[in-house]
Each structure stands twice: as C-alpha cells, then as structure tokens.
Design a protein around this motif. Structure first.
Motif, PDB file in Angstrom:
ATOM      1  N   THR A   1      36.433  42.081  42.662  1.00  0.00           N
ATOM      2  CA  THR A   1      37.646  41.921  42.428  1.00  0.00           C
ATOM      3  C   THR A   1      38.315  41.642  43.657  1.00  0.00           C
TER       4      THR A   1
ATOM      5  N   ILE B   1      41.610  46.139  46.775  1.00  0.00           N
ATOM      6  CA  ILE B   1      42.922  47.097  46.052  1.00  0.00           C
ATOM      7  C   ILE B   1      43.177  47.830  47.001  1.00  0.00           C
TER       8      ILE B   1
ATOM      9  N   TRP C   1      37.839  50.316  34.083  1.00  0.00           N
ATOM     10  CA  TRP C   1      39.326  50.655  34.470  1.00  0.00           C
ATOM     11  C   TRP C   1      39.006  51.484  35.863  1.00  0.00           C
TER      12      TRP C   1
ATOM     13  N   PHE D   1      48.542  52.845  40.383  1.00  0.00           N
ATOM     14  CA  PHE D   1      48.265  51.921  39.222  1.00  0.00           C
ATOM     15  C   PHE D   1      46.896  52.301  38.445  1.00  0.00           C
TER      16      PHE D   1
ATOM     17  N   TYR E   1      44.384  49.907  36.803  1.00  0.00           N
ATOM     18  CA  TYR E   1      43.775  48.626  36.619  1.00  0.00           C
ATOM     19  C   TYR E   1      42.700  48.443  35.541  1.00  0.00           C
ATOM     20  N   LYS E   2      42.748  47.459  34.796  1.00  0.00           N
ATOM     21  CA  LYS E   2      41.679  47.040  33.920  1.00  0.00           C
ATOM     22  C   LYS E   2      41.143  45.619  34.444  1.00  0.00           C
ATOM     23  N   TYR E   3      39.724  45.640  34.530  1.00  0.00           N
ATOM     24  CA  TYR E   3      39.071  44.227  34.820  1.00  0.00           C
ATOM     25  C   TYR E   3      37.990  44.011  33.584  1.00  0.00           C
TER      26      TYR E   3
ATOM     27  N   LEU F   1      41.295  40.589  37.014  1.00  0.00           N
ATOM     28  CA  LEU F   1      42.211  41.543  36.517  1.00  0.00           C
ATOM     29  C   LEU F   1      42.915  41.288  35.196  1.00  0.00           C
TER      30      LEU F   1
ATOM     31  N   LYS G   1      47.462  45.704  34.821  1.00  0.00           N
ATOM     32  CA  LYS G   1      47.856  46.562  35.756  1.00  0.00           C
ATOM     33  C   LYS G   1      49.171  47.388  35.288  1.00  0.00           C
TER      34      LYS G   1
END
Length: 259
Positions: free
Chosen positions: A152, A155, A170, A176, A178-180, A186, A189
């Motif tokens: 990613t 962050i 996750w 936040f 985050y889900k990837y 991404l 968010k």
C-alpha cells in the motif's frame, strides 16, 4: 428542564436499542488461558497459556512452544492449516500446520531487505499481511519466495490492529479504518470513532470500543452496537454468527441475531 432531559434520554436509549444487534447468551464456562486465538465449528479451541500455544479438541491437547523467541505477540488461525505466530521481540513469524508442527520460520532480521514488522495477519496461499514499520506501509509478503506481492501507500497513522481473510485486509489506525484488496489497493477509508480492536468474519467486521462491541455487515459502512451489556470485554473473536468473549477466566458464547 429535568423532564426534557429525561425524555431526550429515553429517545436516545430507544434509538440505540432499535439500531443494535441483539445477542443471546448460549454458554458460559470456566477456562484458563492467557489469550484465546480461535474456536471453530467443532469447538476446537486454540489458546495460549504460559507462552505455549495449545490446541484443545475434545480431551486431546496439542502444544507448541518456542521460548527462544520470547513472548507470543499475536497468533492467527484463519487458515487452520497454516497458523501463524508472531514474536515481535525477535521480529519473527512461525507457520504451523494443524498438528502444531512447525512448517516455516520467517526471520525478518535475515531477509533482504530487512523488515521491521509490527503487525501480522493471514493471507492467501503462502502469504501473510505484514505492516512494515520503517516504511509505514502494509505489505502482502510471500514467505516462500521472499517477495512482496502487493503493498500500500504509506500510512501516516498509529496502527492499532489488523484483520484479514484471503481477499481483504483491514487496518485499524488511530484515525481511520482502512480496507485493502489483495492487490494493495485502498477500497474504503472510514473514520475511527474510538475503536481499539477489530475482528473479521465472512467479511463482516466487529469492532471494540471500551466495553461495547459494534458490528458492520459485509459491503456496508453502517456500524451498529451489539447488545451485550454489563460485561468487561478483555478479548473477543467471532466464528460465523457466534461471538466469543473471554474475561476473568470465563468464556462466554453469544449468538448474534442477524436479520
């Protein structure tokens, strides 16, 4: 004025109750562990006690211990054939099979380039999700080939927790959620409103804030409280529609009443 405050309280409480996910207590048993890693549909319990990973199925016990690596930081049994143990003090991950036999050792101090890992979770095939603390990025690491399949963007948040399955990861940070996907892209968010722990089950998300659990169904951003009250939640995890809470040497099993 007091009457108005009382009415507002009742309205708020009523709205909370209507929007909450009901949970029915099924069992409450005494259980001695430092932490419980997981329980499957056959009530096989995987837990740690005295820095030893133990698998209890019926009356049979399997154990794994590696005192040379220090305390177990985290363990993940999403894939029961490739259980991962993370020893943060030695920057090392051990992969175990379903008999708790060691099948792979990943020493990030020896990998090139060196990786300073803070969080670990399960990936697909021969991969694990790792958070590279030096680069401040999430990486899908292929431990057999020592390659990064996906990563990613950096962050800039304090990492609190991580959860994953074969397709998604996750990352819970201070600000936040985050889900990837498995390409490292991404997907979503969401602001973190005080949550400190995250668990995943069938792509549904369960979050912990103080002594309350919250539920977010798959493919939605609506987060609802779970109606479990008057219980100190030290640790929790989810299997299908069952929430397990471990606290004060007691293991509670609740069934979520999902519509």
């Amino acid at each position: 004025m007091k009457q108005l405050q009382y009415i507002l309280f009742l309205l708020t409480f009523s709205a909370f109750a209507q929007d909450s996910i009901k949970a029915e207590l099924k069992t409450k048993i005494e259980f001695k562990a430092d932490s419980i890693i997981g329980i499957d549909n056959f009530y096989t319990i995987l837990f740690t006690l005295n820095n030893t990973l133990t698998k209890k199925q019926d009356n049979k016990l399997l154990k794994y211990s590696n005192v040379q690596l220090g305390p177990i930081t985290s363990a993940n049994s999403f894939n029961p054939l490739k259980i991962n143990l993370f020893y943060k003090a030695f920057n090392t991950v051990i992969i175990l099979d379903n008999r708790l036999a060691e099948i792979f050792k990943i020493d990030f101090n020896q990998t090139k380039p060196y990786k300073n890992v803070s969080h670990v979770s399960t990936g697909s095939d021969n991969t694990i999700w790792i958070f590279n603390q030096d680069l401040m990025q999430l990486e899908l690491y292929d431990y057999k080939n020592n390659t990064i399949r996906a990563k990613t963007l950096p962050i800039e948040n304090n990492i609190l927790d991580i959860a994953s399955n074969y397709n998604w990861c996750w990352l819970l940070t201070k600000n936040f959620i985050y889900k990837y996907n498995y390409f490292g892209s991404l997907v979503s968010k969401t602001p973190n409103k005080g949550y400190t722990k995250i668990e995943e089950c069938n792509e549904n998300i369960i979050l912990k804030k103080e002594n309350t659990l919250f539920y977010a169904a798959k493919n939605t951003e609506t987060i609802k409280p779970v109606s479990i009250t008057n219980l100190l939640i030290s640790q929790f995890f989810v299997t299908n529609q069952f929430v397990y809470i471990y606290t004060d040497k007691l293991l509670y099993t609740y069934q979520l009443k999902l519509k």
